[in-house]
Design a protein around this motif. Structure first.
Motif, PDB file in Angstrom:
ATOM      1  N   PRO A  34      29.276  42.981  46.108  1.00 36.51           N
ATOM      2  CA  PRO A  34      28.632  44.140  46.759  1.00 36.51           C
ATOM      3  C   PRO A  34      27.228  44.394  46.211  1.00 36.51           C
ATOM      4  CG  PRO A  34      30.897  44.645  46.133  1.00 36.51           C
ATOM      5  CD  PRO A  34      30.564  43.335  45.507  1.00 36.51           C
ATOM      6  N   ILE A  35      27.029  44.170  44.923  1.00 36.61           N
ATOM      7  CA  ILE A  35      25.713  44.425  44.321  1.00 36.61           C
ATOM      8  C   ILE A  35      24.641  43.544  44.961  1.00 36.61           C
ATOM      9  CG2 ILE A  35      24.362  44.202  42.180  1.00 36.61           C
ATOM     10  CD1 ILE A  35      26.947  44.986  40.677  1.00 36.61           C
ATOM     11  N   ASP A  36      24.997  42.270  45.217  1.00 44.87           N
ATOM     12  CA  ASP A  36      24.040  41.364  45.845  1.00 44.87           C
ATOM     13  C   ASP A  36      24.103  41.426  47.372  1.00 44.87           C
ATOM     14  OD1 ASP A  36      23.273  40.343  43.299  1.00 44.87           O
ATOM     15  OD2 ASP A  36      25.082  39.113  43.281  1.00 44.87           O
ATOM     16  N   GLY A  37      24.902  42.354  47.886  1.00 42.08           N
ATOM     17  CA  GLY A  37      25.011  42.503  49.341  1.00 42.08           C
ATOM     18  C   GLY A  37      25.758  41.359  50.008  1.00 42.08           C
ATOM     19  N   ILE A  38      26.642  40.681  49.263  1.00 44.24           N
ATOM     20  CA  ILE A  38      27.413  39.583  49.850  1.00 44.24           C
ATOM     21  C   ILE A  38      28.838  40.051  50.121  1.00 44.24           C
ATOM     22  CG2 ILE A  38      28.273  37.214  49.514  1.00 44.24           C
ATOM     23  CD1 ILE A  38      25.875  36.783  47.608  1.00 44.24           C
ATOM     24  N   GLY A  39      29.194  40.148  51.409  1.00 40.35           N
ATOM     25  CA  GLY A  39      30.535  40.560  51.807  1.00 40.35           C
ATOM     26  C   GLY A  39      31.322  39.372  52.337  1.00 40.35           C
ATOM     27  N   PRO A  40      32.588  39.560  52.692  1.00 40.06           N
ATOM     28  CA  PRO A  40      33.434  38.473  53.196  1.00 40.06           C
ATOM     29  C   PRO A  40      32.824  37.735  54.386  1.00 40.06           C
ATOM     30  CG  PRO A  40      34.736  40.447  52.813  1.00 40.06           C
ATOM     31  CD  PRO A  40      33.310  40.844  52.624  1.00 40.06           C
ATOM     32  N   ASN A  84      35.137  35.240  36.993  1.00 44.82           N
ATOM     33  CA  ASN A  84      34.295  36.408  36.687  1.00 44.82           C
ATOM     34  C   ASN A  84      34.551  37.492  37.735  1.00 44.82           C
ATOM     35  OD1 ASN A  84      32.971  35.544  38.993  1.00 44.82           O
ATOM     36  ND2 ASN A  84      31.310  34.558  37.849  1.00 44.82           N
ATOM     37  N   LEU A  85      33.816  38.594  37.633  1.00 43.09           N
ATOM     38  CA  LEU A  85      34.064  39.751  38.492  1.00 43.09           C
ATOM     39  C   LEU A  85      34.049  39.382  39.971  1.00 43.09           C
ATOM     40  CD1 LEU A  85      34.440  42.774  37.708  1.00 43.09           C
ATOM     41  CD2 LEU A  85      32.099  43.126  38.495  1.00 43.09           C
ATOM     42  N   GLU A  86      32.991  38.673  40.398  1.00 42.74           N
ATOM     43  CA  GLU A  86      32.837  38.321  41.805  1.00 42.74           C
ATOM     44  C   GLU A  86      33.930  37.352  42.253  1.00 42.74           C
ATOM     45  OE1 GLU A  86      30.369  38.094  39.566  1.00 42.74           O
ATOM     46  OE2 GLU A  86      29.243  39.891  40.136  1.00 42.74           O
ATOM     47  N   GLY A  87      34.218  36.378  41.380  1.00 42.82           N
ATOM     48  CA  GLY A  87      35.244  35.391  41.702  1.00 42.82           C
ATOM     49  C   GLY A  87      36.618  36.032  41.834  1.00 42.82           C
ATOM     50  N   GLU A  88      36.898  36.982  40.942  1.00 45.14           N
ATOM     51  CA  GLU A  88      38.185  37.677  40.977  1.00 45.14           C
ATOM     52  C   GLU A  88      38.304  38.522  42.245  1.00 45.14           C
ATOM     53  OE1 GLU A  88      40.637  37.845  38.278  1.00 45.14           O
ATOM     54  OE2 GLU A  88      39.542  36.123  37.464  1.00 45.14           O
ATOM     55  N   ALA A  89      37.211  39.193  42.581  1.00 48.09           N
ATOM     56  CA  ALA A  89      37.212  40.026  43.788  1.00 48.09           C
ATOM     57  C   ALA A  89      37.469  39.162  45.013  1.00 48.09           C
ATOM     58  CB  ALA A  89      35.875  40.755  43.924  1.00 48.09           C
TER      59      ALA A  89
END
Lengths: 199, 199
Positions: free
Chosen positions: B112-118, B145-150
């Motif tokens: 979300p921080i980098d504006g990358i959604g599904p 990491n956080l993004e990978g886990e999400a």
């Protein structure tokens, strides 16, 4: 590991200094995946460099013309030559704005281990430049390491026969550094080269 | 600082990831000064990569054809898909020789921080690949990491509706590492995922 051309790119990038296999892979994927990265621009710049950049006929600095911008500049003092090992040393010295003379790039330093002797450097060309008597002082600014010192000593002896002042850059403590972290050779040089401030 | 085209090259090299101004200068001078360095080869490889490399239509891996070498390989298990973030993760996993199925490259992770959604990832294409029922297991191998886990959590929920086994790579102590230097999260995961050895 990768398919043909991607591996080729990784191999080519890995040939550059300071770029290991991991960095080469990271850079290759950056080039592949980033739309904003202009591959064409980089490739064209490389080809332009190959075709257009040569070395100054007088001083050996990088140049796009027969003479480099410094040798062409009439405001530079023609009777002062600073001798350096590499073209990048020219940039480092230019950045100080302390020197307004000309340069002479040797193209390396004397290093018996690497099989580099005086004849492999642009020393003959330096002697030719000094022959007409215009130059009054030669500042030797080789690197403060073994090879640089050897080169400086060799040049000093060679230039002794000419009626030209020869000087060398001062060795000593780096500005902003910490005395306790200075190595013993540097500290020794700092003592040797100490300047009288009072008296 | 340098004359035109040399500075252009330094600037272009400085755009590459992990290459700062000093490295860019060092590389540029290496290219300029080393006769053995083949500038033409590097430039041509860059242009070949630009023209020939694309992404596999099926899995999103880098490829010189419509389908990558892994998707074309009939010996690879068609009912097992390993989902990764980037094409370089494919190479890392291939190096282990542990996995003989196919891949699916998402092209990043949810952030979300980098504006990358599904919708910015190749998740729709993954669902299409799973639609015909050939695939029996999806192994989620996003970064730990956080993004990978999400991203892994998002995918797990999405895949729950299908009759497909979904697994994730184990977290734990890195092999060859030292327990006392493991961070608390990794050590916590290692406890959580402990395996019964006796009894």
């Amino acid at each position: 590991m990768y398919e043909g051309i991607v591996q080729d790119l990784i191999d080519e990038l890995g040939r550059l200094p300071g770029i290991g296999p991991k960095s080469a892979q990271r850079i290759a994927f950056h080039i592949l995946q980033t739309e904003s990265f202009d591959v064409t621009k980089l490739a064209e710049t490389l080809l332009a460099v190959r075709d257009k950049v040569r070395f100054c006929e007088q001083c050996g600095n990088v140049s796009e013309q027969d003479l480099c911008s410094i040798c062409r500049d009439p405001r530079r003092s023609q009777n002062l030559i600073c001798v350096v090992e590499e073209a990048k040393d020219v940039v480092a010295i230019e950045r100080t704005r302390e020197f307004r003379g000309l340069y002479h790039v040797l193209g390396g330093a004397i290093s018996p281990i690497d099989g580099i002797g005086p004849d492999d450097l642009r020393i003959r060309q330096l002697m030719q430049r000094l022959a007409d008597g215009t130059v009054e002082e030669v500042i030797i600014a080789t690197d403060p390491n073994l090879e640089g010192e050897a080169t400086a000593t060799y040049l000093s002896r060679l230039l002794k026969s000419l009626e030209i002042k020869v000087s060398r850059l001062a060795s000593g403590l780096p500005v902003g550094g910490d005395l306790e972290y200075a190595d013993e050779v540097t500290l020794g040089r700092a003592f040797e080269g100490r300047r009288v401030v009072v008296g």
